[in-house]
Scaffold this active site. Structure first.
Site, mmCIF file in Angstrom:
data_model
loop_
_atom_site.group_PDB
_atom_site.id
_atom_site.type_symbol
_atom_site.label_atom_id
_atom_site.label_comp_id
_atom_site.label_asym_id
_atom_site.label_seq_id
_atom_site.Cartn_x
_atom_site.Cartn_y
_atom_site.Cartn_z
ATOM 1 N N CYS A 147 22.171 1.994 -2.170
ATOM 2 C CA CYS A 147 21.196 1.638 -1.161
ATOM 3 C C CYS A 147 20.162 0.549 -1.539
ATOM 4 C CB CYS A 147 20.485 2.968 -0.870
ATOM 5 S SG CYS A 147 19.411 2.998 0.493
ATOM 6 N N CYS B 296 12.344 -0.379 4.343
ATOM 7 C CA CYS B 296 12.218 1.000 4.839
ATOM 8 C C CYS B 296 10.802 1.499 4.588
ATOM 9 C CB CYS B 296 13.237 1.897 4.136
ATOM 10 S SG CYS B 296 13.188 3.601 4.725
ATOM 11 N N ASN C 190 21.573 6.412 -9.319
ATOM 12 C CA ASN C 190 21.935 5.062 -9.709
ATOM 13 C C ASN C 190 20.635 4.354 -10.104
ATOM 14 O OD1 ASN C 190 23.771 3.028 -10.005
ATOM 15 N ND2 ASN C 190 24.250 2.841 -7.838
ATOM 16 N N CYS D 204 10.700 6.331 -0.357
ATOM 17 C CA CYS D 204 11.042 7.355 -1.346
ATOM 18 C C CYS D 204 10.887 6.758 -2.752
ATOM 19 C CB CYS D 204 12.479 7.838 -1.147
ATOM 20 S SG CYS D 204 12.706 8.549 0.490
ATOM 21 N N GLY E 113 17.276 1.408 5.160
ATOM 22 C CA GLY E 113 16.553 1.839 6.352
ATOM 23 C C GLY E 113 16.712 3.311 6.682
ATOM 24 N N GLU E 114 15.829 3.775 7.546
ATOM 25 C CA GLU E 114 15.900 5.158 8.031
ATOM 26 C C GLU E 114 16.423 5.101 9.472
ATOM 27 O OE1 GLU E 114 15.670 8.436 7.239
ATOM 28 O OE2 GLU E 114 16.027 8.617 9.381
ATOM 29 N N SER F 251 18.929 14.022 3.603
ATOM 30 C CA SER F 251 18.573 13.799 2.197
ATOM 31 C C SER F 251 17.511 14.801 1.804
ATOM 32 C CB SER F 251 18.050 12.364 2.023
ATOM 33 O OG SER F 251 19.081 11.459 2.318
ATOM 34 N N LEU F 252 17.908 15.800 1.061
ATOM 35 C CA LEU F 252 16.978 16.884 0.726
ATOM 36 C C LEU F 252 16.322 16.631 -0.634
ATOM 37 C CD1 LEU F 252 15.907 19.570 1.826
ATOM 38 C CD2 LEU F 252 17.823 20.714 0.713
ATOM 39 N N HIS F 253 17.117 16.488 -1.659
ATOM 40 C CA HIS F 253 16.692 16.089 -3.012
ATOM 41 C C HIS F 253 15.781 17.060 -3.757
ATOM 42 C CE1 HIS F 253 18.664 12.530 -1.744
ATOM 43 N NE2 HIS F 253 17.647 11.860 -1.286
ATOM 44 N N SER G 172 22.854 9.422 7.985
ATOM 45 C CA SER G 172 22.028 10.081 6.963
ATOM 46 C C SER G 172 20.547 9.853 7.256
ATOM 47 C CB SER G 172 22.376 9.496 5.590
ATOM 48 O OG SER G 172 21.525 10.014 4.606
ATOM 49 N N CYS H 101 14.027 4.916 -4.578
ATOM 50 C CA CYS H 101 14.974 4.098 -3.801
ATOM 51 C C CYS H 101 14.611 2.619 -3.804
ATOM 52 C CB CYS H 101 15.020 4.626 -2.366
ATOM 53 S SG CYS H 101 15.993 3.597 -1.256
ATOM 54 N N GLU I 149 22.356 -5.727 3.675
ATOM 55 C CA GLU I 149 23.619 -5.522 2.968
ATOM 56 C C GLU I 149 24.506 -4.493 3.646
ATOM 57 O OE1 GLU I 149 21.538 -4.614 -0.710
ATOM 58 O OE2 GLU I 149 22.424 -2.622 -0.635
ATOM 59 N N CYS J 140 29.468 1.132 4.978
ATOM 60 C CA CYS J 140 28.090 1.623 4.944
ATOM 61 C C CYS J 140 27.194 0.552 5.572
ATOM 62 C CB CYS J 140 27.700 1.877 3.490
ATOM 63 S SG CYS J 140 25.989 2.371 3.286
HETATM 64 N N1 SAH Z 1 17.276 6.529 4.873
HETATM 65 C C1 SAH Z 1 18.368 7.392 4.952
HETATM 66 C C2 SAH Z 1 19.700 6.680 4.811
HETATM 67 C C3 SAH Z 1 19.777 5.610 3.775
HETATM 68 S S1 SAH Z 1 19.661 6.155 2.106
HETATM 69 C C4 SAH Z 1 18.238 8.526 3.954
HETATM 70 O O1 SAH Z 1 17.363 8.462 3.104
HETATM 71 O O2 SAH Z 1 19.001 9.473 4.059
HETATM 72 C C5 SAH Z 1 21.246 6.891 1.872
HETATM 73 C C6 SAH Z 1 21.331 7.825 0.678
HETATM 74 O O3 SAH Z 1 21.278 7.085 -0.565
HETATM 75 C C7 SAH Z 1 20.186 8.822 0.635
HETATM 76 O O4 SAH Z 1 20.627 10.130 0.409
HETATM 77 C C8 SAH Z 1 19.365 8.289 -0.519
HETATM 78 O O5 SAH Z 1 18.587 9.290 -1.034
HETATM 79 C C9 SAH Z 1 20.420 7.743 -1.458
HETATM 80 N N2 SAH Z 1 19.901 6.829 -2.480
HETATM 81 C C10 SAH Z 1 18.881 5.962 -2.378
HETATM 82 N N3 SAH Z 1 18.670 5.331 -3.548
HETATM 83 C C11 SAH Z 1 19.583 5.822 -4.423
HETATM 84 C C12 SAH Z 1 19.868 5.581 -5.807
HETATM 85 N N4 SAH Z 1 19.187 4.700 -6.487
HETATM 86 N N5 SAH Z 1 20.871 6.283 -6.379
HETATM 87 C C13 SAH Z 1 21.598 7.190 -5.673
HETATM 88 N N6 SAH Z 1 21.389 7.441 -4.369
HETATM 89 C C14 SAH Z 1 20.379 6.782 -3.742
HETATM 90 FE FE1 SF4 Z 2 14.274 4.822 3.096
HETATM 91 FE FE2 SF4 Z 2 16.408 6.409 2.695
HETATM 92 FE FE3 SF4 Z 2 15.517 4.777 0.739
HETATM 93 FE FE4 SF4 Z 2 14.086 6.898 1.442
HETATM 94 S S1 SF4 Z 2 16.153 6.895 0.537
HETATM 95 S S2 SF4 Z 2 13.285 4.816 1.097
HETATM 96 S S3 SF4 Z 2 14.461 6.965 3.627
HETATM 97 S S4 SF4 Z 2 16.378 4.155 2.698
#
Ligand code: SAH
Ligand code: SF4
Length: 354
Positions: A340, A111, A296, A115, A163-164, A218-220, A195, A118, A91, A104
């Site tokens: 994502c 991936c 989300n 996480c 993806g990463e 992405s720290l979180h 990212s 995600c 996508e 984007c």
């Molecule tokens: N893999 C990379 C880039 C893709 S994810 C990464 O993790 O940074 C891009 C961003 O979307 C990341 O910060 C991720 O944490 C966030 N993301 C993933 N799922 C999400 C969701 N359900 N709601 C809000 N942000 C989300």
């Molecule tokens: Fe992969 Fe980024 Fe989703 Fe984590 S947040 S599973 S690194 S796409």
């Protein structure tokens, strides 16, 4: 087997043309047709001789992504679901901002970082995208804008789709070089953001590339225990190691860095975590920016929900009060599953049930 012409930097194309008995200047002509005039058939490259066109057709293709779904949100966000040559779905999202159009892009099918919140991580990575497939996502969206004949351009890119990106490093770099090249799309490096979930060794490698591309991490979570419970990649790259690589990045590039922080209700959104985050970033606060992202919801991750507006406000104000630059990121396209991997994972579920 033919390859995507979008996978070649202009230097690689020049080299290839020379090796195949063609003149050097052809490379610039081909690029002009691809990225400025934006044709989709080699045969339409009018100032290029038949022999060269035949040669290109034998070894390369221009288009490989097939638009399978296009969803338009009320706020103008458009989500494209593309089918690749091998049937895999990816996508790409087009967002309209006051400063321009941002796209984007996806870098992998699925991936492996997995996480816990995600949608993309629900499906193990089945393969990396090639550099050409990443570039083609931008081209498909640009073709969509071209069709409206309003002279609109994709001006910004965020590498935040499925993806990463740092787990597909070489193809990511080829993509960045192609879209940034002034002879092609000429999208400014400062308008591109990559990212990562925090692959520390790759952050160091990226710092050494000497590019002006923005980096987001992405720290979180502000501590290892919490971060590992949300993102298992934190075991391999715990916060101290991650911060060391970020310090190296800041010293080497002299650029600012963005931290992404998803706010998960009652998980990582307490004032205590805001204070801890402020302490963690204290020594680099002049070079840091925190994006607070309201979660989300993803059906499969029912353990998480979106933070309350009060919690979001308190978190934001605590950070601000400690001198940390931050914003609560405006949402786009939530009515069309723009976060994502969400559209893709829904589509795959649907296909499995028919
Ligand atoms: N893999 C990379 C880039 C893709 S994810 C990464 O993790 O940074 C891009 C961003 O979307 C990341 O910060 C991720 O944490 C966030 N993301 C993933 N799922 C999400 C969701 N359900 N709601 C809000 N942000 C989300
Ligand atoms: Fe992969 Fe980024 Fe989703 Fe984590 S947040 S599973 S690194 S796409």
């Amino acid at each position: 087997m033919r390859n995507s012409i979008y996978g070649l930097t202009i230097d690689k194309l020049t080299e290839w043309l020379l090796e195949h008995g063609q003149k050097k200047f052809r490379a610039e002509q081909v690029w002009d047709w691809l990225y400025k005039k934006r044709i989709t058939e080699f045969a339409d490259m009018k100032n290029i001789n038949k022999e060269c066109i035949q040669l290109l057709e034998e070894h390369y293709y221009i288009q490989s992504l097939e638009e399978s779904i296009k969803q338009e949100s009320e706020d103008g966000t458009i989500k494209f679901l593309f089918k690749m040559k091998d049937g895999n779905l990816i996508e790409t999202v087009l967002m309209k901002f006051p400063y321009g159009y941002s796209v984007c892009v996806t870098t992998q099918v699925g991936c492996n970082i997995g996480c816990s919140f995600c949608a993309s991580g629900l499906l193990k990575k089945s393969r990396d995208l090639s550099g050409g497939e990443i570039v083609e996502q931008i081209m498909k969206v640009q073709h969509h804008l071209d069709a409206k004949e309003l002279e609109e351009r994709v001006s910004h890119i965020v590498v935040m789709g499925i993806g990463e990106p740092f787990d597909n490093y070489a193809n990511l770099m080829s993509f960045l070089r192609v879209v940034n090249d002034p002879k092609g799309l000429s999208i400014g490096a400062r308008h591109i953001t990559v990212s990562t979930s925090g692959l520390a060794h790759k952050i160091i490698e990226f710092a050494d590339e000497n590019l002006q591309v923005n980096l987001a991490v992405s720290l979180h979570a502000p501590n290892d225990e919490l971060r590992t419970s949300i993102m298992k990649i934190n075991k391999a790259f715990p916060i101290e190691k991650l911060m060391k690589s970020i310090d190296y990045y800041l010293e080497t590039t002299n650029r600012r860095i963005t931290f992404e922080y998803i706010l998960l209700n009652d998980v990582n959104d307490h004032v205590e975590e805001a204070r801890e985050l402020a302490r963690l970033l204290q020594n680099k606060r002049h070079l840091s920016f925190v994006n607070l992202i309201p979660y989300n919801p993803v059906d499969e991750h029912g353990q998480y929900s979106r933070s309350t507006p009060e919690a979001i406000k308190a978190f934001y104000e605590t950070l601000k009060g400690k001198g940390i630059n931050c914003v609560v990121r405006m949402e786009q396209g939530t009515d069309i599953d723009a976060a994502c991997g969400q559209l893709r994972s829904k589509q795959i579920k649907k296909d499995e049930t028919v």
